[in-house]
Design an enzyme around this catalytic site. Structure first.
Site, PDB file in Angstrom:
ATOM      1  N   SER A  15       0.833  -1.207   0.000  1.00  0.00           N
ATOM      2  CA  SER A  15       0.000   0.000   0.000  1.00  0.00           C
ATOM      3  C   SER A  15       0.867   1.256   0.000  1.00  0.00           C
ATOM      4  CB  SER A  15      -0.906   0.005   1.230  1.00  0.00           C
ATOM      5  OG  SER A  15      -0.140   0.404   2.351  1.00  0.00           O
ATOM      6  N   LYS A  16       0.196   2.368  -0.233  1.00  0.00           N
ATOM      7  CA  LYS A  16       0.891   3.661  -0.264  1.00  0.00           C
ATOM      8  C   LYS A  16       1.626   3.898   1.051  1.00  0.00           C
ATOM      9  CE  LYS A  16      -2.143   5.760  -3.564  1.00  0.00           C
ATOM     10  NZ  LYS A  16      -2.706   6.958  -4.118  1.00  0.00           N
ATOM     11  N   ARG A  17       1.059   3.389   2.131  1.00  0.00           N
ATOM     12  CA  ARG A  17       1.625   3.638   3.465  1.00  0.00           C
ATOM     13  C   ARG A  17       2.897   2.818   3.709  1.00  0.00           C
ATOM     14  NH1 ARG A  17       0.438   7.658   5.296  1.00  0.00           N
ATOM     15  NH2 ARG A  17      -1.538   8.527   4.668  1.00  0.00           N
ATOM     16  N   ASP A  18       3.029   1.669   3.005  1.00  0.00           N
ATOM     17  CA  ASP A  18       4.122   0.751   3.320  1.00  0.00           C
ATOM     18  C   ASP A  18       5.490   1.352   3.100  1.00  0.00           C
ATOM     19  OD1 ASP A  18       2.637  -1.345   4.188  1.00  0.00           O
ATOM     20  OD2 ASP A  18       2.249  -2.064   2.160  1.00  0.00           O
TER      21      ASP A  18
END
Ligand code: GLU
Length: 525
Positions: A265-268
């Site tokens: 994900s974008k957060r990773d």
């Protein structure tokens, strides 16, 4: 008649482009090139609420940096089907929504959000979930349940309404996916999606299908997250009478986290220590910065090579591909069904392989720019600790080239060069303490005093003489040459591990080597 292959990348400008998005663009591009077709960039910006300032330009810049160049599209020049930004095509879609209503495949729905919320709560109280579908639509406020007069009254009054697709009650829909084979869904699972919104804009589904049709798209290659929408799109093609030119579908596998546990994900990215975006991105609302492959020092060729192999496999075991080789080798039937695990270490390895392909000359030019940048950002500070010839050294191509040649094995990224070759530009005044404690002795002091004297007398200070003299003196002093080599390195560059010793001395040159030995002899007890 066979149609010319035409594919599109159709991102929504709702934030920075994830590396998975770049992979989708890459596969579309490779497919188009391989088939002698066209590749289009279409911006799907019909959802005004999710629009994020700057993201469209970010998408364009990312494709440019990656070397993925559309034939037509926003930022890449207009083709015959311009405009390519859906907000500029706004007036096109209503007619198709109205056509669907007229032909009984769609209907007006007048329910207010409050009314729908009430129904939803009522159904939840009965332990069921609400969806606007072939069953519930019969009890809601729409043109299927209201009389013709009532419908007209609603439409004339200017009250907000939407147009929903009328999904058949109980029918099997089949989608033939190039990667996944037949996907079968019963319409009972589907809801009557909104096609046209009260703000006068189409939803993604309608605009996407209408534009694929108008832009003569033959293959829809997109991420797996769109697979659930495919049956609805198939239904739209049928209802609009375009089934004979419906594109083929290919849904690409997900990119997974390094441990395989869920979607990358974008957060990773920054959390796990690697970028998930092609370029740096600063969130315009929060100011939060996410890092990009470009700024981390990746070569775009390495970045897309990594993406190529995340979801596609070649016939043999070739790992490094030029763009031309990618085009030559690519085919959709070698795209995997299973999700592709992202491997950050392997990604660095790829960059190193591309770094190896660059000549010393190329790398030196990159390093010289990098040093200038680091001076600008304050990462390198030019002060009295720098030697007086510092500026001439960092702008001397031959000197930097040799520093690159000696150290290039040690780095994965060009921006790491400074950390492995700074001592060629700025002399050290600290010496690896643990090493000195173990190896420095009166005998060593005497050895390096003699060495300095001999170097001083040298007429030609070249690699062979530097090494020969070192060895001769060692033998004369009754030590094995290897014993003082690391120590010599500590005297010259401050640390015992580093580039080839005599190459290092040769590059520093006679005066500097002597200066550094003298300085060490003074500093070390
Ligand atoms: N606008 C969709 C997206 O943001 C496009 C999906 C598709 O390719 O159909 O990814």
């Amino acid at each position: 008649m066979d149609r010319k292959p035409r594919v599109r990348f159709a991102p929504s400008p709702t934030g920075p482009l994830h590396m998975g998005g770049v992979r989708t663009a890459l596969y579309n591009y490779l497919f188009a090139k391989k088939m002698g077709g066209d590749f289009i960039l279409r911006i799907e910006d019909t959802d005004q609420n999710r629009f994020v300032e700057g993201s469209e330009q970010y998408i364009i810049n990312s494709l440019k940096w990656s070397g993925i160049t559309p034939n037509e599209g926003v930022g890449f020049g207009d083709g015959p089907y311009a405009p390519y930004r859906q907000s500029e095509r706004k007036l096109i879609y209503r007619k198709y929504a109205e056509q669907l209503v007229k032909e009984g495949h769609a209907y007006y729905a007048f329910d207010t959000p409050e009314e729908l919320e009430e129904v939803r709560l009522g159904m939840e109280a009965d332990k069921s979930t609400f969806s606007y579908n072939s069953i519930t639509r019969n009890n809601l406020k729409n043109s299927l349940t209201l009389s013709v007069e009532e419908v007209k009254k609603h439409l004339d009054s200017g009250n907000a309404y939407v147009i929903r697709i009328k999904v058949p009650a109980n029918e099997e829909l089949r989608v033939n996916d190039i990667i996944r084979g037949w996907v079968v869904v019963n319409t009972i699972e589907m809801d009557d999606k909104v096609l046209f919104k009260s703000d006068g804009m189409p939803t993604y589904h309608l605009a996407n299908v209408v534009d694929d049709y108008l832009m003569k798209i033959t293959h829809v290659i997109r991420g797996e997250e769109w697979l659930p929408s495919a049956p609805l799109h198939v239904l739209l093609y049928r209802f609009l009478g375009w089934e004979n030119v419906m594109p083929a579908f290919a849904h690409l596998p997900l990119l997974l986290k390094p441990d395989g546990n869920g979607k990358l994900s974008k957060r990773d990215g920054d959390r796990l220590g690697f970028p998930v975006f092609p370029l740096n991105w600063k969130d315009p609302q929060t100011g939060e910065l996410s890092s990009g492959y470009r700024e981390k020092g990746y070569f775009p060729e390495a970045f897309i090579n990594v993406l190529l192999l995340l979801g596609w496999h070649p016939e043999g075991n070739q790992e490094l591909f030029t763009m031309d080789e990618m085009i030559e080798a690519f085919s959709l039937d070698r795209v995997n069904k299973a999700g592709a695990k992202f491997d950050p270490e392997k990604t660095k390895w790829f960059n190193q392989q591309y770094l190896k392909k660059h000549s010393d000359d190329d790398l030196a030019k990159i390093v010289m720019k990098d040093i200038q940048n680091k001076l600008k950002t304050g990462e390198i500070i030019f002060d009295e600790s720098c030697p007086s010839n510092f500026e001439s050294l960092i702008s001397n191509l031959d000197y930097v080239k040799e520093a690159v040649r000696i150290t290039r094995e040690k780095v994965h990224f060009t921006n790491e060069f400074w950390s492995v070759c700074h001592f060629f530009f700025i002399p050290t005044d600290t010496y690896e303490a643990a090493f000195i404690a173990k190896k420095w002795s009166d005998k060593a002091k005497e050895f390096f005093g003699t060495l300095k004297q001999n170097y001083l007398n040298l007429k030609i200070f070249d690699l062979a003489s530097i090494e020969n003299i070192f060895k001769e003196i060692a033998i004369a002093s009754g030590v094995k040459p290897g014993e003082y080599m690391q120590l010599f390195r500590v005297l010259l560059i401050g640390v015992s591990m580093g580039p080839a010793l005599f190459d290092t001395a040769a590059l520093l040159g006679k005066d500097e080597v002597i200066r550094r030995i003298e300085r060490a002899l003074k500093k070390l007890p």
